[in-house]
Design an enzyme around this catalytic site. Structure first.
Site, PDB file in Angstrom:
ATOM      1  N   LYS A 126     -47.835  15.172  17.984  1.00  0.00           N
ATOM      2  CA  LYS A 126     -48.362  13.953  18.609  1.00  0.00           C
ATOM      3  C   LYS A 126     -48.560  14.103  20.121  1.00  0.00           C
ATOM      4  CE  LYS A 126     -46.475  10.807  15.154  1.00  0.00           C
ATOM      5  NZ  LYS A 126     -45.651   9.629  14.874  1.00  0.00           N
ATOM      6  N   TYR A 138     -37.608   6.565   6.331  1.00  0.00           N
ATOM      7  CA  TYR A 138     -38.011   5.886   5.104  1.00  0.00           C
ATOM      8  C   TYR A 138     -37.685   6.652   3.834  1.00  0.00           C
ATOM      9  CZ  TYR A 138     -42.173   8.539   6.509  1.00  0.00           C
ATOM     10  OH  TYR A 138     -43.025   9.504   6.951  1.00  0.00           O
TER      11      TYR A 138
HETATM   12  P1  NAP Z   1     -38.274  13.375  18.605  1.00  0.00           P
HETATM   13  O1  NAP Z   1     -39.343  13.179  19.602  1.00  0.00           O
HETATM   14  O2  NAP Z   1     -37.887  14.757  18.201  1.00  0.00           O
HETATM   15  O3  NAP Z   1     -36.952  12.628  19.192  1.00  0.00           O
HETATM   16  C1  NAP Z   1     -35.717  12.766  18.539  1.00  0.00           C
HETATM   17  C2  NAP Z   1     -34.691  11.819  19.151  1.00  0.00           C
HETATM   18  O4  NAP Z   1     -33.461  11.944  18.411  1.00  0.00           O
HETATM   19  C3  NAP Z   1     -34.345  12.164  20.630  1.00  0.00           C
HETATM   20  O5  NAP Z   1     -34.164  10.968  21.347  1.00  0.00           O
HETATM   21  C4  NAP Z   1     -33.023  12.924  20.475  1.00  0.00           C
HETATM   22  O6  NAP Z   1     -32.177  12.847  21.607  1.00  0.00           O
HETATM   23  C5  NAP Z   1     -32.391  12.166  19.346  1.00  0.00           C
HETATM   24  N1  NAP Z   1     -31.298  12.900  18.718  1.00  0.00           N
HETATM   25  C6  NAP Z   1     -31.349  14.104  18.113  1.00  0.00           C
HETATM   26  N2  NAP Z   1     -30.117  14.448  17.678  1.00  0.00           N
HETATM   27  C7  NAP Z   1     -29.273  13.434  18.026  1.00  0.00           C
HETATM   28  C8  NAP Z   1     -27.885  13.202  17.861  1.00  0.00           C
HETATM   29  N3  NAP Z   1     -27.079  14.077  17.259  1.00  0.00           N
HETATM   30  N4  NAP Z   1     -27.367  12.051  18.340  1.00  0.00           N
HETATM   31  C9  NAP Z   1     -28.141  11.135  18.958  1.00  0.00           C
HETATM   32  N5  NAP Z   1     -29.470  11.300  19.148  1.00  0.00           N
HETATM   33  C10 NAP Z   1     -30.039  12.447  18.690  1.00  0.00           C
HETATM   34  O7  NAP Z   1     -38.571  12.591  17.232  1.00  0.00           O
HETATM   35  P2  NAP Z   1     -39.549  11.338  17.008  1.00  0.00           P
HETATM   36  O8  NAP Z   1     -40.934  11.822  16.828  1.00  0.00           O
HETATM   37  O9  NAP Z   1     -39.259  10.311  18.035  1.00  0.00           O
HETATM   38  O10 NAP Z   1     -39.066  10.820  15.560  1.00  0.00           O
HETATM   39  C11 NAP Z   1     -37.803  10.222  15.388  1.00  0.00           C
HETATM   40  C12 NAP Z   1     -37.684   9.695  13.961  1.00  0.00           C
HETATM   41  O11 NAP Z   1     -38.647   8.680  13.688  1.00  0.00           O
HETATM   42  C13 NAP Z   1     -37.915  10.743  12.887  1.00  0.00           C
HETATM   43  O12 NAP Z   1     -36.943  10.505  11.896  1.00  0.00           O
HETATM   44  C14 NAP Z   1     -39.308  10.452  12.378  1.00  0.00           C
HETATM   45  O13 NAP Z   1     -39.486  10.894  11.025  1.00  0.00           O
HETATM   46  C15 NAP Z   1     -39.328   8.945  12.457  1.00  0.00           C
HETATM   47  N6  NAP Z   1     -40.689   8.336  12.544  1.00  0.00           N
HETATM   48  C16 NAP Z   1     -41.072   7.424  11.585  1.00  0.00           C
HETATM   49  C17 NAP Z   1     -42.325   6.796  11.670  1.00  0.00           C
HETATM   50  C18 NAP Z   1     -42.732   5.786  10.624  1.00  0.00           C
HETATM   51  O14 NAP Z   1     -43.927   5.504  10.489  1.00  0.00           O
HETATM   52  N7  NAP Z   1     -41.801   5.212   9.888  1.00  0.00           N
HETATM   53  C19 NAP Z   1     -43.201   7.102  12.728  1.00  0.00           C
HETATM   54  C20 NAP Z   1     -42.792   8.029  13.709  1.00  0.00           C
HETATM   55  C21 NAP Z   1     -41.528   8.632  13.595  1.00  0.00           C
HETATM   56  P3  NAP Z   1     -32.217  13.973  22.773  1.00  0.00           P
HETATM   57  O15 NAP Z   1     -33.308  13.553  23.724  1.00  0.00           O
HETATM   58  O16 NAP Z   1     -30.861  13.924  23.358  1.00  0.00           O
HETATM   59  O17 NAP Z   1     -32.527  15.292  22.096  1.00  0.00           O
END
Ligand code: NAP
Length: 292
Positions: free
Chosen positions: A78, A239
């Site tokens: 993205k 989900y």
């Molecule tokens: P991302 O950019 O990789 O961000 C991951 C986040 O998780 C960061 O803030 C990271 O913190 C945090 N994290 C990782 N390990 C952690 C831990 N042990 N404890 C606390 N925080 C932790 O991912 P993203 O694209 O934002 O996606 C996040 C989630 O949303 C995923 O599960 C994705 O599948 C879901 N999602 C769903 C939809 C939907 O349509 N339903 C749409 C988009 C995304 P740090 O900065 O400290 O690494």
């Protein structure tokens, strides 16, 4: 016995779209989008394309070369998409992330419908009006940023971003502060006392981390669900399974929402960008319910 009506096979006039991501084979988007195109009488087909990060730029150029109508972009592309598009819509520019591209006369225009998709899902599932709401957001990754943008544009009163890596939350709030001068946008530490203080006055808690997706991933400290007011709601973006946070919130009698309605509403917001017609929301919802 009646046979289900079969769609004609793709022909020379068929137009193509798809979702680019990695991993993407589990995606529910083809089911939703193909049902919608069929309902709208469009000879369009939507597929799932496994694209590694090293091939993303080539894949995007490929869409242009092949005359695709457009595409959805998912993890992990993205942010790369936001840099590669010729033009960006407002939400995509603010979020620094693109989940939908439209190809118009060879120009690639990037949009972010995750922002509006989350807000529409929260309105539907939680009966939550984001205008004037105090929201706590866990995470500072791509989806957290899109949700901050969606809630900021919808008129939230305050957005408190709490992330494991505090500097990332601070950077996000700093970068978006100018875009939302009326929103109290602040970063806070993932520690028991500041978490309790923020949750104590929250209308909504949104978990945008990958913790619920990977149960073996431990957060820096547990989320004190008991600190939330009884009228608060809790949302996660996951989900495929129920994260522990949602189970605890439900056990406390709070309103909860998982990620599937955001998936539906981000798709319903993306489709009109390609078709210039309203999305057949109930057709897409039924298709999603069949595959999930
Ligand atoms: P991302 O950019 O990789 O961000 C991951 C986040 O998780 C960061 O803030 C990271 O913190 C945090 N994290 C990782 N390990 C952690 C831990 N042990 N404890 C606390 N925080 C932790 O991912 P993203 O694209 O934002 O996606 C996040 C989630 O949303 C995923 O599960 C994705 O599948 C879901 N999602 C769903 C939809 C939907 O349509 N339903 C749409 C988009 C995304 P740090 O900065 O400290 O690494």
């Amino acid at each position: 016995m009646t046979r289900a009506r079969e769609r004609p096979a793709p022909g020379a006039g068929t137009r193509f779209l798809g979702v680019l991501g990695s991993p993407v084979r589990h995606s529910w988007s083809p089911a939703m989008m193909n049902a919608a195109f069929e309902h709208l009488g469009l000879d369009w087909r939507y597929g799932a394309f496994e694209v590694p990060p090293t091939r993303f730029a080539a894949a995007l150029e490929g869409l242009r070369a092949l005359g695709f109508v457009g595409a959805n972009i998912t993890v992990p592309h993205k942010e790369a998409a936001a840099l590669a598009c010729d033009e960006l819509g407002r939400e995509a520019e603010l979020a620094g992330a693109v989940n939908t591209v439209v190809l118009q006369a060879g120009t690639i225009i990037g949009h972010n419908t995750d922002a509006a998709g989350f807000v529409a899902a929260a309105r539907e599932a939680l009966a939550l009006d984001p205008a004037g709401a105090d929201v706590v957001i866990l995470g500072a990754g791509g989806s957290a940023r899109a949700i901050v943008v969606g809630l900021g544009l919808a008129g939230a009163a305050s957005l408190t971003v709490i992330n494991r890596t505090a500097a990332r939350a601070e950077a996000m709030c700093h970068a978006l502060g100018e875009a939302f001068p009326k929103v109290q946008l602040q970063a806070s530490a993932w520690e028991p006392a500041p978490l309790e203080a923020a949750l104590g006055r929250a209308h909504l808690l949104v978990d945008c981390t990958v913790v619920g997706l990977e149960p073996e991933t431990a957060p820096p400290c547990p989320i004190p669900v008991d600190a939330l007011p009884a009228s608060a709601a809790v949302a996660t973006l996951v989900y495929h399974r129920e994260p522990e946070l949602l189970a605890r919130a439900r056990a406390r009698g709070l309103r909860t929402m998982d990620g599937h309605l955001m998936l539906l509403h981000q798709a319903a917001a993306a489709l009109p960008l390609w078709t210039n017609t309203e999305a057949p929301l109930e057709v897409m919802r039924a298709a999603l319910d069949r595959v999930r």
